[in-house]
Motif scaffolding. Structure first.
Motif, PDB file in Angstrom:
ATOM      1  N   ASP A  62       0.855  -1.174   0.000  1.00 56.03           N
ATOM      2  CA  ASP A  62       0.000   0.000   0.000  1.00 56.03           C
ATOM      3  C   ASP A  62       0.901   1.237   0.000  1.00 56.03           C
ATOM      4  OD1 ASP A  62      -1.356   2.280   1.600  1.00 56.03           O
ATOM      5  OD2 ASP A  62      -3.035   0.964   1.103  1.00 56.03           O
ATOM      6  N   ALA A  64       0.466   4.391   0.727  1.00 59.02           N
ATOM      7  CA  ALA A  64       0.365   5.250   1.916  1.00 59.02           C
ATOM      8  C   ALA A  64       1.084   4.609   3.108  1.00 59.02           C
ATOM      9  CB  ALA A  64      -1.090   5.535   2.251  1.00 59.02           C
ATOM     10  N   LEU A  94      -1.122   7.208  11.729  1.00 55.85           N
ATOM     11  CA  LEU A  94      -2.125   6.830  10.725  1.00 55.85           C
ATOM     12  C   LEU A  94      -3.171   7.931  10.568  1.00 55.85           C
ATOM     13  CD1 LEU A  94      -2.618   3.089  11.690  1.00 55.85           C
ATOM     14  CD2 LEU A  94      -1.649   3.898   9.542  1.00 55.85           C
ATOM     15  N   TYR A  99      -5.063   8.054   7.017  1.00 58.15           N
ATOM     16  CA  TYR A  99      -5.215   6.641   6.635  1.00 58.15           C
ATOM     17  C   TYR A  99      -6.249   5.992   7.544  1.00 58.15           C
ATOM     18  CZ  TYR A  99      -4.052   2.033   4.883  1.00 58.15           C
ATOM     19  OH  TYR A  99      -4.112   0.804   4.276  1.00 58.15           O
ATOM     20  N   PRO A 163      -7.682  -1.703   5.986  1.00 61.96           N
ATOM     21  CA  PRO A 163      -8.292  -0.398   5.733  1.00 61.96           C
ATOM     22  C   PRO A 163      -9.765  -0.380   6.116  1.00 61.96           C
ATOM     23  CG  PRO A 163      -7.089  -1.186   3.805  1.00 61.96           C
ATOM     24  CD  PRO A 163      -7.198  -2.339   4.781  1.00 61.96           C
TER      25      PRO A 163
END
Length: 166
Positions: A62, A64, A94, A99, A163
């Motif tokens: 990922d 990010a 995060l 995120y 996520p």
């Protein structure tokens, strides 16, 4: 007969000598240099295989999380300190990056020079192993920070996340 066998062996060895040079697999590249590049796809494949061997789903890289892991690894290297909270706790990092993670875990370490060493160290440490085998995680970010004038030289960060809204 022996002469024919000797000729055959000589020809086989000559054929081997003309092959392309062998390159180091990415899991064995020494990260203790300024120009070393970690292969996150290889890391995701290694961790995914380990997870699958333990009845869990794969993880994928990922972008990010890669950036968050890189920032953490560099912060540890810059401070010469192995610490999850060197910049801030994972949840705060995060959130600060925007995120959304329903679940997130982090492994940090220092002193391992290769991905294979870092993975083995994490696998053999119960809390780090538990993080790699966390249920529900599907995304990964992994990075190293290099600090040549420190005891450890290489600082590692692995972030695994699911996520979604908290």
């Amino acid at each position: 007969m022996r002469a024919a066998a000797a000729i055959l062996v000589t020809l086989l060895l000559a054929g081997c000598a003309s092959e392309a040079p062998v390159t180091t697999p990415s899991m064995y590249i020494d990260m203790a240099s300024a120009d070393a590049k970690l292969d996150p796809v290889a890391a995701a494949a290694m961790i995914s295989q380990y997870r699958q061997n333990n009845g869990l789903g794969a993880v994928e890289v990922d972008p990010a999380l890669m950036q968050l892991a890189q920032t953490q690894a560099q912060a540890m290297a810059g401070a010469n300190k192995l610490d999850h909270d060197v910049r801030a706790p994972l949840a705060k990092r995060l959130n600060g990056a925007g995120y959304p993670a329903a679940k997130a875990v982090e492994n940090v370490s220092a002193g391992y020079h290769t991905l294979a060493e870092a993975f083995s160290g994490w696998r053999d440490s119960p809390p780090h192993r538990a993080n790699m085998l966390a249920s529900g995680v599907t995304k990964l970010g992994i990075a190293t920070g290099y600090a040549p004038n420190t005891k450890y030289k290489v600082f590692w960060t692995l972030i695994l996340a699911e996520p979604g809204a908290v």
